[in-house]
Motif scaffolding. Structure first.
Motif, mmCIF file in Angstrom:
data_model
loop_
_atom_site.group_PDB
_atom_site.id
_atom_site.type_symbol
_atom_site.label_atom_id
_atom_site.label_comp_id
_atom_site.label_asym_id
_atom_site.label_seq_id
_atom_site.Cartn_x
_atom_site.Cartn_y
_atom_site.Cartn_z
ATOM 1 N N ILE A 127 0.846 -1.213 0.000
ATOM 2 C CA ILE A 127 0.000 0.000 0.000
ATOM 3 C C ILE A 127 0.868 1.245 0.000
ATOM 4 N N ILE A 128 1.910 1.248 0.800
ATOM 5 C CA ILE A 128 2.791 2.417 0.886
ATOM 6 C C ILE A 128 3.523 2.621 -0.446
ATOM 7 N N SER A 129 4.029 1.532 -1.038
ATOM 8 C CA SER A 129 4.746 1.686 -2.313
ATOM 9 C C SER A 129 3.809 2.119 -3.440
ATOM 10 N N LEU A 130 2.568 1.625 -3.442
ATOM 11 C CA LEU A 130 1.585 2.041 -4.427
ATOM 12 C C LEU A 130 1.257 3.523 -4.274
ATOM 13 N N THR A 131 1.069 3.948 -3.039
ATOM 14 C CA THR A 131 0.772 5.362 -2.763
ATOM 15 C C THR A 131 1.936 6.246 -3.202
ATOM 16 N N LEU A 132 3.150 5.826 -2.903
ATOM 17 C CA LEU A 132 4.318 6.622 -3.298
ATOM 18 C C LEU A 132 4.485 6.668 -4.815
ATOM 19 N N SER A 133 4.250 5.541 -5.482
ATOM 20 C CA SER A 133 4.408 5.533 -6.939
ATOM 21 C C SER A 133 3.347 6.393 -7.621
ATOM 22 N N ILE A 134 2.123 6.403 -7.097
ATOM 23 C CA ILE A 134 1.070 7.255 -7.670
ATOM 24 C C ILE A 134 1.388 8.718 -7.446
ATOM 25 N N SER A 135 1.843 9.046 -6.238
ATOM 26 C CA SER A 135 2.149 10.453 -5.951
ATOM 27 C C SER A 135 3.422 10.906 -6.654
ATOM 28 N N ALA A 136 4.279 9.971 -7.055
ATOM 29 C CA ALA A 136 5.520 10.322 -7.743
ATOM 30 C C ALA A 136 5.260 10.777 -9.179
ATOM 31 N N CYS A 137 4.140 10.381 -9.752
ATOM 32 C CA CYS A 137 3.807 10.821 -11.117
ATOM 33 C C CYS A 137 3.537 12.312 -11.098
ATOM 34 N N SER A 138 4.304 13.044 -11.883
ATOM 35 C CA SER A 138 4.127 14.492 -11.891
ATOM 36 C C SER A 138 3.004 14.916 -12.841
ATOM 37 N N ASN A 139 2.645 14.038 -13.773
ATOM 38 C CA ASN A 139 1.611 14.379 -14.751
ATOM 39 C C ASN A 139 0.254 13.818 -14.348
ATOM 40 N N SER A 140 -0.736 14.667 -14.423
ATOM 41 C CA SER A 140 -2.097 14.176 -14.249
ATOM 42 C C SER A 140 -2.565 13.656 -15.607
ATOM 43 N N TYR A 141 -3.708 13.060 -15.631
ATOM 44 C CA TYR A 141 -4.280 12.547 -16.881
ATOM 45 C C TYR A 141 -4.445 13.676 -17.889
ATOM 46 N N ASN A 142 -4.959 14.816 -17.447
ATOM 47 C CA ASN A 142 -5.157 15.960 -18.343
ATOM 48 C C ASN A 142 -3.830 16.505 -18.875
ATOM 49 N N ASP A 143 -2.790 16.484 -18.024
ATOM 50 C CA ASP A 143 -1.468 16.939 -18.480
ATOM 51 C C ASP A 143 -0.932 16.043 -19.586
ATOM 52 N N MET A 144 -1.150 14.729 -19.443
ATOM 53 C CA MET A 144 -0.685 13.797 -20.473
ATOM 54 C C MET A 144 -1.425 14.039 -21.796
ATOM 55 N N ILE A 145 -2.751 14.251 -21.734
ATOM 56 C CA ILE A 145 -3.534 14.521 -22.947
ATOM 57 C C ILE A 145 -3.075 15.825 -23.588
ATOM 58 N N ASP A 146 -2.865 16.866 -22.779
ATOM 59 C CA ASP A 146 -2.400 18.154 -23.306
ATOM 60 C C ASP A 146 -1.024 18.019 -23.956
ATOM 61 N N GLY A 147 -0.147 17.267 -23.352
ATOM 62 C CA GLY A 147 1.182 17.046 -23.912
ATOM 63 C C GLY A 147 1.117 16.338 -25.265
ATOM 64 N N PHE A 148 0.267 15.336 -25.351
ATOM 65 C CA PHE A 148 0.079 14.615 -26.611
ATOM 66 C C PHE A 148 -0.465 15.551 -27.686
ATOM 67 N N ASN A 149 -1.500 16.326 -27.347
ATOM 68 C CA ASN A 149 -2.105 17.240 -28.326
ATOM 69 C C ASN A 149 -1.113 18.295 -28.808
ATOM 70 N N LYS A 150 -0.292 18.823 -27.910
ATOM 71 C CA LYS A 150 0.696 19.829 -28.310
ATOM 72 C C LYS A 150 1.750 19.246 -29.241
#
Length: 154
Positions: A13-36
Protein backbone atom coordinates in the motif's frame (compact mmCIF):
# COMPACT_ATOMS: atom_id res chain seq x y z
CA UNK A 1 2.36 -15.69 9.24
CA UNK A 2 -0.36 -13.10 9.82
CA UNK A 3 2.25 -10.53 10.75
CA UNK A 4 4.20 -11.21 7.56
CA UNK A 5 1.06 -10.83 5.40
CA UNK A 6 0.18 -7.61 7.20
CA UNK A 7 3.69 -6.30 6.67
CA UNK A 8 3.66 -7.22 2.96
CA UNK A 9 0.20 -5.61 2.56
CA UNK A 10 1.36 -2.43 4.33
CA UNK A 11 4.52 -2.23 2.24
CA UNK A 12 2.46 -2.75 -0.93
CA UNK A 13 0.00 0.00 0.00
CA UNK A 14 2.79 2.42 0.89
CA UNK A 15 4.75 1.69 -2.31
CA UNK A 16 1.58 2.04 -4.43
CA UNK A 17 0.77 5.36 -2.76
CA UNK A 18 4.32 6.62 -3.30
CA UNK A 19 4.41 5.53 -6.94
CA UNK A 20 1.07 7.26 -7.67
CA UNK A 21 2.15 10.45 -5.95
CA UNK A 22 5.52 10.32 -7.74
CA UNK A 23 3.81 10.82 -11.12
CA UNK A 24 4.13 14.49 -11.89
CA UNK A 25 1.61 14.38 -14.75
CA UNK A 26 -2.10 14.18 -14.25
CA UNK A 27 -4.28 12.55 -16.88
CA UNK A 28 -5.16 15.96 -18.34
CA UNK A 29 -1.47 16.94 -18.48
CA UNK A 30 -0.69 13.80 -20.47
CA UNK A 31 -3.53 14.52 -22.95
CA UNK A 32 -2.40 18.15 -23.31
CA UNK A 33 1.18 17.05 -23.91
CA UNK A 34 0.08 14.61 -26.61
CA UNK A 35 -2.10 17.24 -28.33
CA UNK A 36 0.70 19.83 -28.31
CA UNK A 37 3.13 17.35 -29.81
CA UNK A 38 0.92 15.99 -32.61
CA UNK A 39 -1.63 18.72 -33.37
CA UNK A 40 -1.26 22.38 -34.29
CA UNK A 41 -2.77 24.81 -31.85
CA UNK A 42 -5.74 26.85 -32.99
CA UNK A 43 -7.69 27.04 -36.20
CA UNK A 44 -5.86 28.04 -39.37
CA UNK A 45 -8.21 29.18 -42.13
CA UNK A 46 -7.52 27.68 -45.55
CA UNK A 47 -5.49 29.70 -48.01
CA UNK A 48 -7.73 31.53 -50.50
CA UNK A 49 -7.90 30.10 -54.02
CA UNK A 50 -6.03 32.74 -56.03
CA UNK A 51 -3.77 32.90 -59.07
CA UNK A 52 -0.94 34.04 -56.78
CA UNK A 53 -1.20 31.05 -54.39
CA UNK A 54 1.95 28.96 -54.08
CA UNK A 55 0.01 25.79 -55.00
CA UNK A 56 -1.88 27.33 -57.95
CA UNK A 57 -1.56 25.45 -61.26
CA UNK A 58 -3.11 26.95 -64.38
CA UNK A 59 -4.08 23.57 -65.85
CA UNK A 60 -5.99 22.59 -62.70
CA UNK A 61 -8.55 25.41 -62.53
CA UNK A 62 -11.17 23.02 -63.94
CA UNK A 63 -11.57 19.27 -63.65
CA UNK A 64 -10.56 17.38 -66.77
CA UNK A 65 -14.16 16.23 -67.30
CA UNK A 66 -17.31 18.03 -66.16
CA UNK A 67 -20.51 16.06 -66.19
CA UNK A 68 -23.80 17.97 -66.01
CA UNK A 69 -27.20 16.42 -65.62
CA UNK A 70 -29.81 17.60 -68.09
CA UNK A 71 -31.98 20.37 -66.61
CA UNK A 72 -29.76 20.80 -63.53
CA UNK A 73 -27.77 23.75 -62.22
CA UNK A 74 -23.96 23.52 -62.10
CA UNK A 75 -21.86 26.09 -60.26
CA UNK A 76 -18.16 26.53 -61.08
CA UNK A 77 -15.71 29.01 -59.54
CA UNK A 78 -12.50 30.37 -61.07
CA UNK A 79 -9.54 31.36 -58.90
CA UNK A 80 -9.44 34.94 -57.68
CA UNK A 81 -7.16 36.99 -59.91
CA UNK A 82 -7.18 40.06 -57.70
CA UNK A 83 -8.78 43.46 -58.11
CA UNK A 84 -9.92 44.46 -61.59
CA UNK A 85 -9.46 40.93 -62.97
CA UNK A 86 -11.73 39.79 -65.75
CA UNK A 87 -13.22 36.34 -66.18
CA UNK A 88 -14.53 34.65 -69.30
CA UNK A 89 -16.36 31.33 -69.50
CA UNK A 90 -16.60 30.10 -73.08
CA UNK A 91 -18.52 27.09 -74.43
CA UNK A 92 -17.07 25.28 -77.43
CA UNK A 93 -19.79 23.23 -79.09
CA UNK A 94 -19.26 20.86 -82.04
CA UNK A 95 -21.37 21.77 -85.07
CA UNK A 96 -21.49 21.20 -88.81
CA UNK A 97 -21.44 23.97 -91.39
CA UNK A 98 -23.71 24.01 -94.47
CA UNK A 99 -21.18 21.84 -96.34
CA UNK A 100 -21.22 19.19 -93.59
CA UNK A 101 -17.76 20.06 -92.28
CA UNK A 102 -17.22 19.85 -88.49
CA UNK A 103 -16.19 22.93 -86.53
CA UNK A 104 -16.35 24.20 -82.93
CA UNK A 105 -18.83 27.00 -82.36
CA UNK A 106 -17.77 29.39 -79.61
CA UNK A 107 -20.15 31.19 -77.23
CA UNK A 108 -19.36 33.24 -74.11
CA UNK A 109 -21.63 31.97 -71.32
CA UNK A 110 -20.32 33.97 -68.36
CA UNK A 111 -18.15 36.93 -67.32
CA UNK A 112 -18.12 36.58 -63.55
CA UNK A 113 -15.76 34.66 -61.26
CA UNK A 114 -18.56 32.18 -60.53
CA UNK A 115 -20.49 30.50 -63.32
CA UNK A 116 -24.02 29.28 -62.59
CA UNK A 117 -25.08 27.20 -65.57
CA UNK A 118 -28.28 25.29 -66.28
CA UNK A 119 -27.64 22.33 -68.59
CA UNK A 120 -27.84 21.70 -71.47
CA UNK A 121 -28.04 25.39 -72.51
CA UNK A 122 -25.77 25.86 -75.53
CA UNK A 123 -24.09 22.47 -75.07
CA UNK A 124 -25.04 19.46 -77.20
CA UNK A 125 -26.44 16.54 -75.23
CA UNK A 126 -25.10 13.91 -77.61
CA UNK A 127 -21.52 15.14 -78.19
CA UNK A 128 -18.35 16.07 -76.38
CA UNK A 129 -18.37 19.79 -75.65
CA UNK A 130 -15.63 21.94 -74.13
CA UNK A 131 -15.63 24.66 -71.50
CA UNK A 132 -12.81 27.20 -71.38
CA UNK A 133 -12.22 29.56 -68.46
CA UNK A 134 -9.84 32.50 -68.82
CA UNK A 135 -8.73 34.69 -65.91
CA UNK A 136 -7.02 37.94 -66.90
CA UNK A 137 -5.27 39.83 -64.12
CA UNK A 138 -4.99 43.62 -64.01
CA UNK A 139 -1.37 43.29 -65.21
CA UNK A 140 -2.57 41.56 -68.39
CA UNK A 141 -1.33 38.12 -67.36
CA UNK A 142 -3.78 35.41 -68.48
CA UNK A 143 -4.56 31.95 -67.13
CA UNK A 144 -6.64 29.52 -69.20
CA UNK A 145 -7.93 26.00 -68.61
CA UNK A 146 -10.18 23.72 -70.66
CA UNK A 147 -12.50 20.90 -69.60
CA UNK A 148 -14.53 18.37 -71.55
CA UNK A 149 -18.24 18.72 -70.86
CA UNK A 150 -20.76 15.92 -71.12
CA UNK A 151 -24.50 16.31 -70.59
CA UNK A 152 -26.10 13.32 -68.87
CA UNK A 153 -29.55 12.48 -70.13
CA UNK A 154 -31.73 10.54 -67.73
Amino acid sequence: MKKVLRLVLMISIISLTLSISACSNSYNDMIDGFNKKYFKKGYLPPEPYTTSSKDFKEGEMLDEIISMKDDSLTILTAPDGGEESTYEWKALVPKKDKNGKDYMDSAVIGNERTLSYKAPGVFNSDKENKLVVTVTEKSGRQFTDTAKVFIEIE
